[in-house]
Design an enzyme around this catalytic site. Structure first.
Site, PDB file in Angstrom:
ATOM      1  CB  CYS A 115     -25.462 -10.256 -29.851  1.00  0.00           C
ATOM      2  SG  CYS A 115     -25.970 -10.970 -28.292  1.00  0.00           S
ATOM      3  CG  HIS A 262     -27.329 -12.351 -32.833  1.00  0.00           C
ATOM      4  ND1 HIS A 262     -26.568 -13.422 -32.421  1.00  0.00           N
ATOM      5  CD2 HIS A 262     -27.927 -11.849 -31.718  1.00  0.00           C
ATOM      6  CE1 HIS A 262     -26.697 -13.550 -31.106  1.00  0.00           C
ATOM      7  NE2 HIS A 262     -27.518 -12.615 -30.659  1.00  0.00           N
ATOM      8  CG  ASN A 292     -28.060 -15.523 -28.180  1.00  0.00           C
ATOM      9  OD1 ASN A 292     -26.913 -15.428 -28.592  1.00  0.00           O
ATOM     10  ND2 ASN A 292     -28.825 -14.474 -27.937  1.00  0.00           N
TER      11      ASN A 292
HETATM   12  N1  ACO Z   1     -39.116 -20.933 -17.632  1.00  0.00           N
HETATM   13  C1  ACO Z   1     -40.334 -20.749 -17.147  1.00  0.00           C
HETATM   14  N2  ACO Z   1     -40.792 -19.543 -16.755  1.00  0.00           N
HETATM   15  C2  ACO Z   1     -39.969 -18.495 -16.910  1.00  0.00           C
HETATM   16  C3  ACO Z   1     -38.669 -18.630 -17.412  1.00  0.00           C
HETATM   17  C4  ACO Z   1     -38.246 -19.923 -17.802  1.00  0.00           C
HETATM   18  N3  ACO Z   1     -37.032 -20.170 -18.300  1.00  0.00           N
HETATM   19  N4  ACO Z   1     -38.091 -17.420 -17.449  1.00  0.00           N
HETATM   20  C5  ACO Z   1     -38.983 -16.539 -16.975  1.00  0.00           C
HETATM   21  N5  ACO Z   1     -40.123 -17.179 -16.641  1.00  0.00           N
HETATM   22  C6  ACO Z   1     -41.357 -16.636 -16.106  1.00  0.00           C
HETATM   23  C7  ACO Z   1     -41.146 -15.295 -15.436  1.00  0.00           C
HETATM   24  O1  ACO Z   1     -40.726 -15.453 -14.109  1.00  0.00           O
HETATM   25  C8  ACO Z   1     -42.532 -14.691 -15.540  1.00  0.00           C
HETATM   26  O2  ACO Z   1     -43.343 -15.229 -14.522  1.00  0.00           O
HETATM   27  P1  ACO Z   1     -44.467 -14.312 -13.786  1.00  0.00           P
HETATM   28  O3  ACO Z   1     -45.409 -13.889 -14.864  1.00  0.00           O
HETATM   29  O4  ACO Z   1     -45.053 -15.258 -12.790  1.00  0.00           O
HETATM   30  O5  ACO Z   1     -43.716 -13.159 -13.189  1.00  0.00           O
HETATM   31  C9  ACO Z   1     -43.059 -15.212 -16.871  1.00  0.00           C
HETATM   32  O6  ACO Z   1     -42.252 -16.349 -17.189  1.00  0.00           O
HETATM   33  C10 ACO Z   1     -42.954 -14.207 -17.985  1.00  0.00           C
HETATM   34  O7  ACO Z   1     -41.670 -13.614 -17.936  1.00  0.00           O
HETATM   35  P2  ACO Z   1     -41.206 -12.532 -18.965  1.00  0.00           P
HETATM   36  O8  ACO Z   1     -39.810 -12.150 -18.667  1.00  0.00           O
HETATM   37  O9  ACO Z   1     -42.237 -11.458 -19.022  1.00  0.00           O
HETATM   38  O10 ACO Z   1     -41.272 -13.396 -20.276  1.00  0.00           O
HETATM   39  P3  ACO Z   1     -41.189 -12.925 -21.747  1.00  0.00           P
HETATM   40  O11 ACO Z   1     -42.425 -13.298 -22.419  1.00  0.00           O
HETATM   41  O12 ACO Z   1     -40.732 -11.504 -21.855  1.00  0.00           O
HETATM   42  O13 ACO Z   1     -40.029 -13.839 -22.286  1.00  0.00           O
HETATM   43  C11 ACO Z   1     -37.734 -13.683 -22.885  1.00  0.00           C
HETATM   44  C12 ACO Z   1     -38.723 -13.734 -21.752  1.00  0.00           C
HETATM   45  C13 ACO Z   1     -37.768 -14.983 -23.662  1.00  0.00           C
HETATM   46  C14 ACO Z   1     -36.350 -13.487 -22.329  1.00  0.00           C
HETATM   47  C15 ACO Z   1     -38.140 -12.529 -23.810  1.00  0.00           C
HETATM   48  O14 ACO Z   1     -38.298 -11.334 -23.103  1.00  0.00           O
HETATM   49  C16 ACO Z   1     -37.163 -12.283 -24.896  1.00  0.00           C
HETATM   50  O15 ACO Z   1     -37.013 -13.098 -25.786  1.00  0.00           O
HETATM   51  N6  ACO Z   1     -36.491 -11.158 -24.893  1.00  0.00           N
HETATM   52  C17 ACO Z   1     -35.524 -10.818 -25.899  1.00  0.00           C
HETATM   53  C18 ACO Z   1     -34.243 -10.969 -25.350  1.00  0.00           C
HETATM   54  C19 ACO Z   1     -33.382 -11.868 -26.170  1.00  0.00           C
HETATM   55  O16 ACO Z   1     -33.687 -12.370 -27.189  1.00  0.00           O
HETATM   56  N7  ACO Z   1     -32.238 -12.031 -25.639  1.00  0.00           N
HETATM   57  C20 ACO Z   1     -31.305 -12.829 -26.286  1.00  0.00           C
HETATM   58  C21 ACO Z   1     -30.007 -12.358 -25.899  1.00  0.00           C
HETATM   59  S1  ACO Z   1     -29.771 -10.752 -26.310  1.00  0.00           S
HETATM   60  C22 ACO Z   1     -29.436 -10.722 -27.857  1.00  0.00           C
HETATM   61  O17 ACO Z   1     -28.835 -11.607 -28.331  1.00  0.00           O
HETATM   62  C23 ACO Z   1     -29.995  -9.626 -28.557  1.00  0.00           C
END
Ligand code: ACO
Length: 335
Positions: A115, A262, A292
Site C-alpha cells: 500500500c 491511501h 482498496n
Molecule cells: N461480511 C460479513 N461479515 C463479515 C465479513 C464480511 N465481508 N468479514 C468478516 N465478517 C464477520 C466476521 O466473521 C466476524 O464475525 P463473528 O463476530 O461472528 O466472529 C464479524 O464480521 C466481525 O469481524 P471483525 O474482523 O472483527 O470485523 P471488524 O469490525 O474488525 O472489520 C475489517 C473488519 C473491515 C477488515 C476491519 O478490521 C478493518 O478495516 N481493518 C483495517 C484493515 C484495512 O483497512 N485493511 C485494508 C488493507 S491494508 C491497508 O491498505 C492498510
C-alpha cells in the site's frame, strides 16, 4: 540541486463493476456490513479475456500521464513500477511496461512496498531527479487483486476490500525551489510482516509444499489480514508520518489544501481527517467506487482529484500511505 514535480497524471480501472450485492452472491456477506466497516460500495475486477493485467493496466494509465505531461516515451529516463500483484513471480512489471511501450533500453525498477508502494516510488524518483541523474521518471502503481483473492466466505474479511486498477505519474525536473515535492518520509516495521501478508508461493512456502499441506484454513496462497491490528497501527502511523512531513517543512495541518490518504478503508481516512481537524473538502476519498487498490490507490485518487479541479497551482498536497510490511510514508507537495 534540482526539485521534482508531478508533470502528468493518469489512471485506468477495468470496466467490470462488482457491487457489494454481487459479492453477496459468492460469499456470506452483505452491502450493509461492507459499507459500515469500510465505506466501499463497489470495486472494479478484471474480467477473464478483457486483455487486462497488472502491467497492461499500468501501460494504459502511463500513456494518459505521458500525454498530459506533454512528453513522449522517448523523454522518459526510468520506469518505477509498484505492485504486490505482478503478472509473473519474476521478472517484475517494470520491464513488461518498458517492452509494451517500446521504451528503448531504459532502466526499470520494481518496488515491493504494497500500500505504500506509490509513496516509496515517488521518493525514489525524487532522489534521482534531485541529484540530476534523470530528468523524467514514469512512476506506476498497479494491482490485479481479483485474480488472487479467496472469493468464498472463508476469505470474506479480506476479499471484499480489494479492487483492481492502475495509476501513473510522470515526475519531472523543475528549476523552482518552492514548488514540487518538498519532502518524502518513509518507514517500515518488519516485526509485523505477517499481520497482512500472502506467504505463498514463495521460497518459504514453495509450490510442492503448498499442494502437499493445503490446509482448509489459512491457505497461504490467499492473503491474510489481522484486520483490527492493521486498523490500529494504520491510524497511528498515518498521523505520525503526516506530522513528520509537515514539521520538516515548518507547516501545520491548517496549511493542508488536499490530503490524499491511501484508500485503505474509509473509516481510517475519516479517523485521520478528524485528528487533523480537516474539512471534508480537504480530504479526497474514492474508495467507495474502487475499493482498496493498494499501490494504485494514491495515483488514482490524485488523478481524479486533479481532474475534478480540486487541486490548484500553489496548493499544499499531502500524500500518506500505510500498509503491509508494515510500511508507511508521506509526501508533501507544493503543486
Ligand atoms: N461480511 C460479513 N461479515 C463479515 C465479513 C464480511 N465481508 N468479514 C468478516 N465478517 C464477520 C466476521 O466473521 C466476524 O464475525 P463473528 O463476530 O461472528 O466472529 C464479524 O464480521 C466481525 O469481524 P471483525 O474482523 O472483527 O470485523 P471488524 O469490525 O474488525 O472489520 C475489517 C473488519 C473491515 C477488515 C476491519 O478490521 C478493518 O478495516 N481493518 C483495517 C484493515 C484495512 O483497512 N485493511 C485494508 C488493507 S491494508 C491497508 O491498505 C492498510
Amino acid at each position: 540541486m534540482y526539485t521534482s514535480k508531478i508533470s502528468g497524471l493518469g489512471y485506468y480501472v477495468p470496466e467490470n463493476i462488482v457491487t457489494n450485492d454481487d459479492l453477496s452472491k459468492m460469499m456470506d456477506t452483505n452491502d450493509e456490513w461492507i459499507q459500515e466497516r469500510t465505506g466501499i460500495k463497489e470495486r472494479r475486477h478484471i474480467k477473464k479475456g478483457d486483455g487486462n493485467s497488472t502491467s497492461v493496466m499500468g501501460v494504459k494509465a502511463a500513456k494518459i500521464a505521458l500525454e498530459r505531461a506533454k512528453l513522449t516515451k522517448n523523454d522518459i529516463d526510468l520506469i518505477i513500477f509498484a505492485t504486490l500483484s505482478p503478472d509473473m513471480y519474476f521478472p517484475g512489471g517494470g520491464v513488461r511496461v518498458q517492452d509494451m511501450m517500446d521504451m528503448s533500453t531504459i532502466p526499470a525498477l520494481d518496488v515491493r512496498n504494497q500500500c505504500s508502494g506509490f509513496v516509496y516510488s515517488l521518493s525514489v524518483a525524487d532522489q534521482f531527479i534531485k541529484t540530476g541523474m534523470y530528468k523524467n521518471i514514469l512512476v506506476i502503481g498497479s494491482e490485479n487483486h481479483s485474480g488472487g483473492l479467496d472469493m468464498t466466505t472463508r476469505g470474506r474479511a479480506v476479499s471484499v476490500i480489494f479492487g483492481d486498477g492502475a495509476g501513473a505519474a510522470v515526475i519531472s525536473r523543475s528549476e523552482s525551489k518552492d514548488r514540487g515535492i518538498l519532502s518524502t518520509h518513509l518507514h517500515s516495521e518488519g516485526a509485523h510482516a505477517k499481520e497482512l501478508s500472502l506467504e505463498g508461493p514463495s521460497t518459504e512456502h514453495w509450490v510442492p509444499e503448498l499442494i502437499e499441506e493445503n490446509p482448509k484454513e489459512n491457505i497461504p496462497y490467499f492473503p491474510y489480514m489481522n484486520g483490527q491490528f492493521v486498523f490500529k497501527n494504520a491510524v497511528v502511523r498515518f498521523s505520525e508520518v503526516i506530522n513528520e512531513g509537515l514539521q520538516a517543512n515548518n507547516l501545520s495541518a491548517t496549511d493542508i489544501d488536499m490530503l490524499i490518504p491511501h484508500q485503505a478503508n474509509l473509516r481510517i481516512s475519516q479517523f485521520v481527517q478528524k485528528q487533523f481537524k480537516l474539512q471534508d473538502d480537504k480530504v479526497y476519498n474514492n474508495i467507495q467506487k474502487y475499493g482498496n487498490t493498494t499501490a494504485a490507490s494514491i495515483p488514482i485518487a490524485l488523478t481524479e482529484a486533479w481532474e475534478e479541479g480540486k487541486i490548484k497551482e500553489g496548493d499544499l498536497v499531502v500524500l500518506a500511505a500505510f500498509g503491509s510490511g508494515f510500511t508507511w510514508g508521506s509526501a508533501i507537495i507544493r503543486w
